[in-house]
Design a protein around this motif. Structure first.
Motif, PDB file in Angstrom:
ATOM      1  N   LEU A  98       0.836  -1.204   0.000  1.00  0.00           N
ATOM      2  CA  LEU A  98       0.000   0.000   0.000  1.00  0.00           C
ATOM      3  C   LEU A  98       0.870   1.253   0.000  1.00  0.00           C
ATOM      4  CD1 LEU A  98      -2.380  -1.129   2.880  1.00  0.00           C
ATOM      5  CD2 LEU A  98      -3.006  -0.971   0.465  1.00  0.00           C
ATOM      6  N   ASP A  99       0.706   2.081  -1.028  1.00  0.00           N
ATOM      7  CA  ASP A  99       1.350   3.394  -1.017  1.00  0.00           C
ATOM      8  C   ASP A  99       0.546   4.258  -0.024  1.00  0.00           C
ATOM      9  OD1 ASP A  99       2.710   5.793  -1.908  1.00  0.00           O
ATOM     10  OD2 ASP A  99       0.850   6.250  -2.996  1.00  0.00           O
ATOM     11  N   TYR A 100       1.123   5.346   0.434  1.00  0.00           N
ATOM     12  CA  TYR A 100       0.398   6.147   1.432  1.00  0.00           C
ATOM     13  C   TYR A 100      -0.300   7.371   0.812  1.00  0.00           C
ATOM     14  CZ  TYR A 100      -0.764   8.702   5.644  1.00  0.00           C
ATOM     15  OH  TYR A 100      -1.455   9.399   6.599  1.00  0.00           O
ATOM     16  N   ASP A 101       0.497   8.446   0.526  1.00  0.00           N
ATOM     17  CA  ASP A 101      -0.138   9.695   0.040  1.00  0.00           C
ATOM     18  C   ASP A 101      -0.804   9.488  -1.326  1.00  0.00           C
ATOM     19  OD1 ASP A 101       0.846  12.046   1.885  1.00  0.00           O
ATOM     20  OD2 ASP A 101       2.564  10.714   1.596  1.00  0.00           O
ATOM     21  N   GLY A 102      -2.024   9.937  -1.432  1.00  0.00           N
ATOM     22  CA  GLY A 102      -2.736   9.820  -2.711  1.00  0.00           C
ATOM     23  C   GLY A 102      -3.376   8.446  -2.884  1.00  0.00           C
ATOM     24  N   THR A 103      -3.036   7.495  -1.985  1.00  0.00           N
ATOM     25  CA  THR A 103      -3.597   6.142  -2.095  1.00  0.00           C
ATOM     26  C   THR A 103      -4.482   5.826  -0.876  1.00  0.00           C
ATOM     27  OG1 THR A 103      -1.696   5.419  -3.368  1.00  0.00           O
ATOM     28  CG2 THR A 103      -3.013   3.702  -2.336  1.00  0.00           C
ATOM     29  N   LEU A 104      -3.891   5.990   0.306  1.00  0.00           N
ATOM     30  CA  LEU A 104      -4.685   5.741   1.524  1.00  0.00           C
ATOM     31  C   LEU A 104      -5.284   7.032   2.073  1.00  0.00           C
ATOM     32  CD1 LEU A 104      -2.434   3.131   3.371  1.00  0.00           C
ATOM     33  CD2 LEU A 104      -4.544   2.709   2.091  1.00  0.00           C
ATOM     34  N   GLY A 147      -1.241   2.096  -5.776  1.00  0.00           N
ATOM     35  CA  GLY A 147      -0.432   3.326  -5.728  1.00  0.00           C
ATOM     36  C   GLY A 147      -0.920   4.355  -6.724  1.00  0.00           C
ATOM     37  N   ASP A 148      -0.575   5.607  -6.457  1.00  0.00           N
ATOM     38  CA  ASP A 148      -1.099   6.682  -7.311  1.00  0.00           C
ATOM     39  C   ASP A 148      -0.024   7.380  -8.133  1.00  0.00           C
ATOM     40  OD1 ASP A 148      -0.004   7.894  -4.891  1.00  0.00           O
ATOM     41  OD2 ASP A 148      -0.702   9.769  -5.773  1.00  0.00           O
ATOM     42  N   ASP A 149       1.213   7.235  -7.742  1.00  0.00           N
ATOM     43  CA  ASP A 149       2.225   8.134  -8.295  1.00  0.00           C
ATOM     44  C   ASP A 149       3.119   7.427  -9.307  1.00  0.00           C
ATOM     45  OD1 ASP A 149       3.390  10.556  -8.535  1.00  0.00           O
ATOM     46  OD2 ASP A 149       3.869  10.784  -6.410  1.00  0.00           O
ATOM     47  N   TYR A 150       3.947   8.266  -9.917  1.00  0.00           N
ATOM     48  CA  TYR A 150       4.943   7.815 -10.873  1.00  0.00           C
ATOM     49  C   TYR A 150       5.838   6.715 -10.274  1.00  0.00           C
ATOM     50  CZ  TYR A 150       8.464   8.865 -14.454  1.00  0.00           C
ATOM     51  OH  TYR A 150       9.320   8.806 -15.496  1.00  0.00           O
ATOM     52  N   THR A 151       6.238   6.893  -9.006  1.00  0.00           N
ATOM     53  CA  THR A 151       7.171   5.932  -8.370  1.00  0.00           C
ATOM     54  C   THR A 151       6.497   4.585  -8.105  1.00  0.00           C
ATOM     55  OG1 THR A 151       6.597   6.836  -6.215  1.00  0.00           O
ATOM     56  CG2 THR A 151       8.570   7.710  -7.256  1.00  0.00           C
ATOM     57  N   ASP A 152       5.162   4.570  -8.023  1.00  0.00           N
ATOM     58  CA  ASP A 152       4.451   3.303  -7.813  1.00  0.00           C
ATOM     59  C   ASP A 152       4.443   2.440  -9.074  1.00  0.00           C
ATOM     60  OD1 ASP A 152       3.692   3.953  -5.128  1.00  0.00           O
ATOM     61  OD2 ASP A 152       2.305   5.404  -6.001  1.00  0.00           O
ATOM     62  N   GLU A 153       4.686   3.097 -10.208  1.00  0.00           N
ATOM     63  CA  GLU A 153       4.740   2.336 -11.467  1.00  0.00           C
ATOM     64  C   GLU A 153       5.840   1.283 -11.415  1.00  0.00           C
ATOM     65  OE1 GLU A 153       2.578   2.620 -14.168  1.00  0.00           O
ATOM     66  OE2 GLU A 153       1.475   3.889 -12.749  1.00  0.00           O
TER      67      GLU A 153
HETATM   68 MG   LIG Z   1       1.384   8.266  -3.475  1.00  0.00          MG
END
Ligand SMILES: [Mg+2]
Ligand SMILES: O=P(O)(O)OC[C@H]1O[C@H](O[C@H]2O[C@H](CO)[C@@H](O)[C@H](O)[C@H]2O)[C@H](O)[C@@H](O)[C@@H]1O
Ligand SMILES: O=c1ccn([C@@H]2O[C@H](COP(=O)(O)OP(=O)(O)O)[C@@H](O)[C@H]2O)c(=O)[nH]1
Length: 729
Positions: free
Chosen positions: A496-502, A677-683
């Protein structure tokens, strides 16, 4: 068979009344002349106002005639014409969009009421005709609310919108009291087109500042729908204008004109009556020519056509008087027995006469103060089949972006316009040929058919993209499938990613702390012995410790630089260095000093420049500048620059969320692997995980993930379904 419905304020034909008799005639103005030449070619219908207040008892008769031409009238009452068309459209939107706000705009509340009312009236006509599968194409500033109204009534329709006039800079647009409503109306479309890139840029900037929407490059996300914004410079029916020069009637007129103007060179000017067209300023430049270069007397004439337009709007009436006066003065001062400096016509001409004039005029003088496109300049070029003639074109016309071989002038610079006329009159034939043939190629290639095709293809593409996004959205069926899979799995791992996800983003990063509901959700997930829960974030490890250190979950901080198994201590990736930090930090501090609202976050192995609180375009400008600046600094340091959501992060090349995730899987036999995840780094996680993994992207940017969820609320809802927790109401 599905059809395209074109909607504009005016139909391409207008009704004329004479002694109680009603006849139909072609409409002037670029929108009608441009689109009018091709709408008949496909399965299209056109909805619009026929340009006159019609008595009710005559409407049926006229409607029938119009229907035969696939035209559907929207009849307007006299008040509607006064308030919606003359008032709001032409005394608010037209002056503001053409940068005449302070001189001419009149923000009347009743005009706005009528503008809304008439846009609704157009919507009703559309809804009475539209069928599923049809494509809607709304045109121009009189109907800015219409895309939104149609969208509300029929959410699935494919809707395009095109603005024919300039879209002004935010500083102008913000003056309009009803600016937010106007933008929301436009954003009802799936594709929004402008003549030039600058118009598109101004629209995106105004949208980002006025509405709480997210925009990434040229895509605006509103109510989970992606709206694409692009420029499509409108063309003309090139072949029609080119071949008209061989038409017998045109040839005859050419002969006549040549005989009348024997030995006199012609400068041609053709516009609708409008202050945006720079007619008075043009007359001033012509007067300067006669004054400064008396040799041109009796050798050059200005042939000036002004087509009557909006003459019931006070500013237009006034302009007409001023033109009359100015032309009268110049002619009175310079006229001789057999020469007139200006041949002025205040009326419209048949196409054949226009074509002949375009063909014989030595100079095409097109100098608007502002113009969305200006089709007259393109018609002049298309008519120069012998590659002669010179076009003088204002840099304030959209057409100047394409017709770069014209003599480009600033219409406010009388001396420059006068100089351009002299240059045009003295240009040698080779130069004329070089310039004109290159412009003709542009006008031929980017013709009206090409314009329609580009716009329509893009609209189809946008719709397909939206649909694929929708089919990837976790549906009820997918949710149930995942629930079943989860229930039967024996060993699960969930990243689980945190910001933008949870949690949602917050302008203050420390305020985006976990709430009670999130804690209980994570407790429920981690209390299941079959679950291995990993919170994998870009945040500092101290931060994650404070918030989640006490919980029975694994933590990954700084995109993988630090890991902590539940109940144990933090470990960092061995072999990482932070020697590079002081040098990069200095650069970032420099940007903080220059950019109010931005700040640097320091992590063990990375530095982050945050600009969420910075004024939107300044932030974008500075982040690009910073990345360019850093590009050269990072090459020999084993670092990477990561642009994220309102952040630029500089970190060690070895750190990557995907790598960290794989280390945690470590060949253990999980039969349920899920990552959100929501961000570029989650890719990096989505790409690193095995094919069987359930990968879910939050938001609507393009992604390697298999599924989409819209926001943290939907993420939590899904996790509740999986763990049989009751949903929050
Ligand atoms: Mg995020
Ligand atoms: O309908 P009217 O009030 O009589 O005005 C005539 C049209 O004027 C405007 O034309 C624009 O469209 C052209 C083609 O895209 C473009 O070349 C030009 O720069 C624009 O001014 C207006 O946008 C139309 O809606 C009017 O019908
Ligand atoms: O007597 C005339 C003079 C001009 N036009 C047409 O009006 C249009 C003007 O379009 P433009 O884009 O130049 O400016 P707009 O009037 O739309 O602002 C051109 O297609 C001209 O051919 C016309 O139909 N009759």
């Amino acid at each position: 068979m599905s059809k395209t419905i074109i909607i504009s304020n005016r139909l391409p034909v207008k009704i004329l009344e004479q002694n109680g008799e009603y006849t139909l005639e072609a409409t002037e103005g670029g929108l009608a002349t441009g689109l009018g030449s091709i709408y008949k070619q496909g399965n299209n219908i056109w909805i619009g106002w026929p340009g006159l207040e019609m008595p009710e008892d005559k409407q049926d008769d006229i409607s029938k005639k119009l229907h035969d031409m696939s035209l559907f009238p929207v009849y307007l009452s006299q008040e509607e014409i006064n308030e919606y068309y003359e008032g709001f459209s032409n005394e608010v939107l037209w002056p503001v969009f053409h940068y005449y706000a302070s001189t001419y705009a009149n923000y009347k509340q009743s005009n706005w009421q009528y503008y809304q009312q008439v846009n609704k009236k157009f919507c009703e006509v559309v809804l009475s005709i539209v069928e599923p599968g049809d494509t809607i194409w709304v045109h121009d500033y009189q109907l800015l609310l219409l895309p939104g109204l149609i969208r509300n009534a029929q959410p699935e329709l494919s809707i395009g919108f095109f603005l024919h006039i300039p879209f002004p800079s935010y500083e102008m647009f913000r003056l309009i009291p009803w600016r937010a409503e106007l933008l929301e109306g436009m954003l009802g479309a799936d594709l929004i087109g402008f003549h030039t890139f600058d118009d598109a840029r101004h629209f995106l900037s105004a949208t980002g500042r006025i509405l709480p929407v997210r925009a990434s490059s040229n895509i605006v996300s509103i109510n989970d729908r992606s709206v694409v914004v692009e420029s499509f410079p409108m063309g003309i029916d090139h072949d029609k204008y080119a071949s008209l020069t061989k038409d017998d009637k045109v040839k005859e007129q050419i002969k006549l004109l040549k005989a009348n103007f024997k030995g006199i060179r012609i400068i041609l000017s053709v516009d609708r009556l409008d202050y945006s067209k720079g007619i008075l300023q043009r007359l001033q430049a012509f007067e300067m020519l006669l004054k400064t270069y008396p040799d041109y007397k009796e050798k050059v004439s200005l042939y000036m056509i002004v087509v009557p337009s909006r003459d019931t709007v006070p500013q237009y009436k006034e302009l007409r008087d001023q033109i009359d006066k100015k032309v009268g003065n110049i002619n009175a001062l310079y006229r001789t027995m057999d020469w007139s400096p200006i041949h002025y016509y205040y009326r419209s001409f048949p196409l054949e006469t226009l074509s002949a004039l375009y063909h014989i005029a030595d100079v095409g003088l097109v100098t608007p103060m502002r113009d969305g496109m200006n089709l007259v300049s393109k018609e002049y070029v298309a008519s120069r089949t012998k590659n002669d003639g010179v076009l003088i074109l204002s840099e304030m016309a959209g057409a100047s972006k394409e017709l770069i071989d014209a003599i480009i002038v600033n219409p406010n610079n009388t001396l420059e316009v006068c100089g351009a006329i002299v240059e045009a009159l003295n240009m040698d034939d080779d130069e004329k040929k070089r310039r004109m043939s290159s412009m003709r190629k542009v006008v031929e290639k980017f013709n009206i058919g090409h314009w329609v095709k580009l716009f329509m293809n893009k609209l189809t593409e946008v719709k397909t993209l939206q649909q694929s996004m929708r089919t990837k959205h976790v549906s009820y069926k997918t949710e149930q499938h995942l629930k079943g899979w989860y229930a039967h799995a024996e060993k699960r791992i969930i990243f689980l990613d945190y910001d933008g996800t949870l949690v949602n983003f917050n302008t203050n990063i420390n305020h985006a702390s976990p709430d009670e509901d999130l804690y209980s959700l994570l407790d429920k997930l981690s209390s299941d012995p079959l679950n291995h829960i990993v919170l994998i974030s870009g945040r500092k490890h101290e931060n994650l410790s404070d918030w989640f250190g006490h919980m029975d979950i694994d933590l990954v901080a700084e995109h993988g630089a630090w890991t902590k198994a539940a109940g144990q201590k933090w470990h960092r990736i061995p072999g990482l260095t932070d020697q590079w930090k002081p040098e990069i930090l200095q650069v970032l501090e420099n940007y903080v000093d220059r950019t109010p609202g931005s700040f640097v976050e320091e992590k063990t192995y990375s530095l982050v420049w945050h600009y969420r609180k910075v004024e939107e375009s300044l932030g974008d400008l500075r982040s690009n500048e910073l990345m360019n600046n850093l590009k050269y600094l990072v090459v020999d340091k084993g670092l990477q620059i990561l642009p994220g959501d309102k952040v630029v992060e500089i970190k060690n090349m070895e750190i990557n969320k995907g790598r960290a995730a794989l280390t945690l899987i470590d060949n253990k036999e999980y039969d349920f692997i899920m990552a959100l995840g929501d961000d570029y780094t989650d890719e990096d996680i989505f790409k690193a995980l095995p094919d069987t993994a359930i990968t879910i992207k939050i938001g609507n940017n393009s992604s390697a993930a298999k599924y989409y969820l819209r926001n943290p609320q939907e993420v939590r809802k899904l996790l509740r379904v999986l763990t049989h927790l009751p949903q929050l109401t």
